[in-house]
Motif scaffolding. Structure first.
Motif, PDB file in Angstrom:
ATOM      1  N   ASN A   1       0.716  -1.142  -0.228  1.00  0.00           N
ATOM      2  CA  ASN A   1      -0.005  -0.226   0.009  1.00  0.00           C
ATOM      3  C   ASN A   1       0.874   1.208   0.074  1.00  0.00           C
ATOM      4  O   ASN A   1       2.000   1.304  -0.321  1.00  0.00           O
ATOM      5  CB  ASN A   1      -0.959  -0.107   1.375  1.00  0.00           C
ATOM      6  CG  ASN A   1      -2.577   0.572   0.785  1.00  0.00           C
ATOM      7  OD1 ASN A   1      -2.333   1.526   0.128  1.00  0.00           O
ATOM      8  ND2 ASN A   1      -3.486  -0.234   1.029  1.00  0.00           N
TER       9      ASN A   1
ATOM     10  N   HIS B   1      -0.936 -10.086  -3.506  1.00  0.00           N
ATOM     11  CA  HIS B   1      -1.705  -9.224  -4.683  1.00  0.00           C
ATOM     12  C   HIS B   1      -2.406  -9.869  -5.589  1.00  0.00           C
ATOM     13  O   HIS B   1      -2.449  -9.579  -6.857  1.00  0.00           O
ATOM     14  CB  HIS B   1      -0.810  -8.141  -4.952  1.00  0.00           C
ATOM     15  CG  HIS B   1      -1.597  -6.891  -5.420  1.00  0.00           C
ATOM     16  ND1 HIS B   1      -2.719  -6.675  -6.124  1.00  0.00           N
ATOM     17  CD2 HIS B   1      -1.391  -5.554  -4.784  1.00  0.00           C
ATOM     18  CE1 HIS B   1      -3.007  -5.547  -6.298  1.00  0.00           C
ATOM     19  NE2 HIS B   1      -2.418  -4.768  -5.618  1.00  0.00           N
TER      20      HIS B   1
ATOM     21  N   GLY C   1     -11.567   6.975  -5.073  1.00  0.00           N
ATOM     22  CA  GLY C   1     -10.981   5.449  -5.354  1.00  0.00           C
ATOM     23  C   GLY C   1     -11.172   5.092  -6.815  1.00  0.00           C
ATOM     24  O   GLY C   1     -10.542   3.906  -7.069  1.00  0.00           O
TER      25      GLY C   1
ATOM     26  N   TYR D   1     -13.992   1.050  -5.825  1.00  0.00           N
ATOM     27  CA  TYR D   1     -13.181   0.378  -4.148  1.00  0.00           C
ATOM     28  C   TYR D   1     -11.513   0.259  -4.475  1.00  0.00           C
ATOM     29  O   TYR D   1     -11.342  -0.432  -5.270  1.00  0.00           O
ATOM     30  CB  TYR D   1     -13.854  -0.833  -3.757  1.00  0.00           C
ATOM     31  CG  TYR D   1     -15.631  -0.518  -3.487  1.00  0.00           C
ATOM     32  CD1 TYR D   1     -15.872   0.069  -2.416  1.00  0.00           C
ATOM     33  CD2 TYR D   1     -16.354  -1.064  -4.502  1.00  0.00           C
ATOM     34  CE1 TYR D   1     -17.168   0.515  -2.128  1.00  0.00           C
ATOM     35  CE2 TYR D   1     -17.858  -0.883  -4.255  1.00  0.00           C
ATOM     36  CZ  TYR D   1     -18.276  -0.305  -3.198  1.00  0.00           C
ATOM     37  OH  TYR D   1     -19.547   0.105  -3.041  1.00  0.00           O
ATOM     38  N   ASP D   2     -11.031   0.845  -3.746  1.00  0.00           N
ATOM     39  CA  ASP D   2      -9.653   0.614  -3.531  1.00  0.00           C
ATOM     40  C   ASP D   2      -9.195   1.285  -2.164  1.00  0.00           C
ATOM     41  O   ASP D   2      -8.666   2.349  -2.057  1.00  0.00           O
ATOM     42  CB  ASP D   2      -8.617   1.700  -4.509  1.00  0.00           C
ATOM     43  CG  ASP D   2      -7.300   1.208  -4.685  1.00  0.00           C
ATOM     44  OD1 ASP D   2      -6.890   0.478  -3.819  1.00  0.00           O
ATOM     45  OD2 ASP D   2      -6.658   1.985  -5.416  1.00  0.00           O
TER      46      ASP D   2
ATOM     47  N   GLN E   1      -7.340  -4.497   2.441  1.00  0.00           N
ATOM     48  CA  GLN E   1      -7.504  -3.485   1.192  1.00  0.00           C
ATOM     49  C   GLN E   1      -7.989  -4.334   0.199  1.00  0.00           C
ATOM     50  O   GLN E   1      -8.000  -5.528  -0.179  1.00  0.00           O
ATOM     51  CB  GLN E   1      -6.101  -3.059   0.734  1.00  0.00           C
ATOM     52  CG  GLN E   1      -6.136  -2.101  -0.399  1.00  0.00           C
ATOM     53  CD  GLN E   1      -6.254  -0.609   0.190  1.00  0.00           C
ATOM     54  OE1 GLN E   1      -6.255  -0.297   1.226  1.00  0.00           O
ATOM     55  NE2 GLN E   1      -6.580   0.238  -0.698  1.00  0.00           N
TER      56      GLN E   1
ATOM     57  N   TYR F   1      -9.561  -3.963  -3.642  1.00  0.00           N
ATOM     58  CA  TYR F   1      -9.377  -3.286  -4.804  1.00  0.00           C
ATOM     59  C   TYR F   1      -9.886  -3.989  -5.815  1.00  0.00           C
ATOM     60  O   TYR F   1     -10.043  -5.327  -5.932  1.00  0.00           O
ATOM     61  CB  TYR F   1      -7.793  -3.012  -5.003  1.00  0.00           C
ATOM     62  CG  TYR F   1      -7.502  -2.549  -6.423  1.00  0.00           C
ATOM     63  CD1 TYR F   1      -7.929  -1.337  -6.813  1.00  0.00           C
ATOM     64  CD2 TYR F   1      -6.677  -3.322  -7.489  1.00  0.00           C
ATOM     65  CE1 TYR F   1      -7.499  -0.852  -8.169  1.00  0.00           C
ATOM     66  CE2 TYR F   1      -6.462  -3.139  -8.579  1.00  0.00           C
ATOM     67  CZ  TYR F   1      -6.879  -1.795  -8.939  1.00  0.00           C
ATOM     68  OH  TYR F   1      -6.663  -1.185 -10.175  1.00  0.00           O
TER      69      TYR F   1
ATOM     70  N   ASN G   1      -9.876  -1.298 -10.923  1.00  0.00           N
ATOM     71  CA  ASN G   1     -10.261  -0.087 -11.430  1.00  0.00           C
ATOM     72  C   ASN G   1      -9.213   0.573 -12.482  1.00  0.00           C
ATOM     73  O   ASN G   1      -9.906   1.281 -13.438  1.00  0.00           O
ATOM     74  CB  ASN G   1     -10.591   1.165 -10.106  1.00  0.00           C
ATOM     75  CG  ASN G   1     -11.194   0.626  -9.203  1.00  0.00           C
ATOM     76  OD1 ASN G   1     -12.155  -0.174  -9.254  1.00  0.00           O
ATOM     77  ND2 ASN G   1     -10.891   1.139  -7.970  1.00  0.00           N
TER      78      ASN G   1
END
Length: 379
Positions: free
Chosen positions: A108, A205, A274, A277-278, A315, A317, A320
């Motif tokens: 992050n 990730h 964001g 969503y992030d 987190q 994500y 996006n």
């Protein structure tokens, strides 16, 4: 004649041996091991395969400590690859991404890439809107880990991050262990030690597409997050320092809700900031690895992913910034919101927010982070 026969036999033996060596290993997901064998920064890379008794398969590469593919059964028993990635190591090198990577030193963002440790100021790379993201321009996702496959269901990746690599202090010795269990879970454990006070915050990730078809978007996936609050961000994706309740907002996933139900509501400032969503959610699980912190389900395939962690945050994500410019495995174009990332970790910019759970690691201490991705089906 006898001598000639011996010579012919020897030639045939050598030929057969050479042919056996030339046989390429191909995974159930269709990946060729030879496509992952090269030299990066003087170190060998390869593809490693884990399998359990249920025929679930996880393929990994030591370039970035990455998960490359995950084959799991859907509700009808059909095996599907549920993560994004590339077919070869050359594509991972050519197209810098975080696909499946073991992120470090700090997952992050860190505000303006600035940290102060023991009164010393350190400037880290500013590789994302003026901030340091995922360890900088050459974080752990672009390094070659040393690989040690323990058995068919377990592998260890280790890496020495030298003092001031990407600006971070201390020689950090770290290890990431992936275990594929017989209840169809990927158990990931991160360990690290240092010779100088530093910060560390590692995560995986992976980009999950539970349809097993990246041409399908994530909007119908049902997401649940066990969190009453989250950390809002500004227009540069940096946490503001606030912790706000999800109650009455588009950030509330305490009840299973479709990812796309509210994702384009840009009148809500956080979704605009964001680009969807992030964000980091403040988990209710109190760093208890036995308590489920999040769940993702595909109504189409019935595949369910439950997440467990000893970390205070996650987190989420929603892909996006996938722009349809990358061709992934099997040549499929990865469009915006083709996947969901579920990154268990410390809160973003924790080194600059002392009231938040600490990411500090001192000599003599051991860093330990634990994440479990457990797959099942729901018909």
């Amino acid at each position: 004649m006898r001598k000639l026969g011996l010579i012919i036999g020897l030639v045939l033996f050598i030929s057969c041996t050479a042919n056996r060596k030339a046989v390429d290993i191909v995974s159930a997901s269709g990946l060729k091991q030879s496509n992952f064998q090269t030299i990066v920064d003087g170190k060998k890379t390869s593809l490693f395969i884990l399998k359990n008794k249920n025929k679930m398969e996880v393929c990994l590469t030591n370039f970035g400590g990455r998960i490359v593919s995950i084959m799991v059964p859907d509700k009808d028993g059909k095996m599907r690859d549920v993560v994004l990635g590339f077919d070869s190591i050359q594509d991972y090198i050519k197209y810098p991404t975080d696909f499946g990577a073991s992120i470090g030193r700090y997952a992050n963002r860190i505000n303006k890439g600035k940290i102060t440790i023991d009164g010393v100021n350190y400037q880290l790379p500013q590789n994302n809107y003026g901030h340091c993201l995922h360890g900088g321009f050459k974080g752990f996702q672009y390094q070659v880990y040393d690989a040690k496959q323990i058995n068919d269901q377990k592998i260890e990746f280790s890496y020495l991050s030298k003092d001031l690599e990407q600006g971070f202090p201390g020689n950090l010795t770290c290890k990431v262990t992936f275990s594929l269990t017989d209840d169809n879970a990927i158990d990931i454990q991160y360990e690290a030690s240092t010779d100088k006070t530093t910060i560390v915050n590692m995560t995986n990730h992976s980009y999950f597409n539970l349809d097993g078809d990246p041409s399908c978007l994530n909007t119908d996936y049902l997401l649940t997050i066990n969190a009453d609050s989250y950390t809002p961000v500004d227009s540069t994706f940096m946490t503001t320092g606030e912790i706000l309740p999800v109650e009455g907002t588009d950030m509330d996933f305490r009840v299973s809700t479709a990812v796309g139900a509210r994702i384009n509501n840009y009148s809500f400032r956080q979704l605009k900031n964001g680009n969807g969503y992030d964000h980091n959610w403040v988990l209710n699980t109190k760093e208890d690895i036995t308590r489920k912190c999040a769940s993702l389900k595909s109504p189409k395939t019935g595949i369910v992913l439950d997440v467990y962690t000893n970390e205070p945050g996650i987190q989420v994500y929603t892909g996006n910034f996938l722009h349809g410019t990358l061709h992934g495995k099997k040549g499929i174009v990865y469009k915006q919101r083709a996947a969901v990332c579920l990154e268990t970790q410390k809160y973003p910019d924790s080194p600059n927010k002392p009231e938040w759970p600490s990411a500090i690691l001192k000599p003599g201490e051991k860093y330990f982070s634990h994440c479990i991705f457990r797959f099942s089906t729901n018909k």
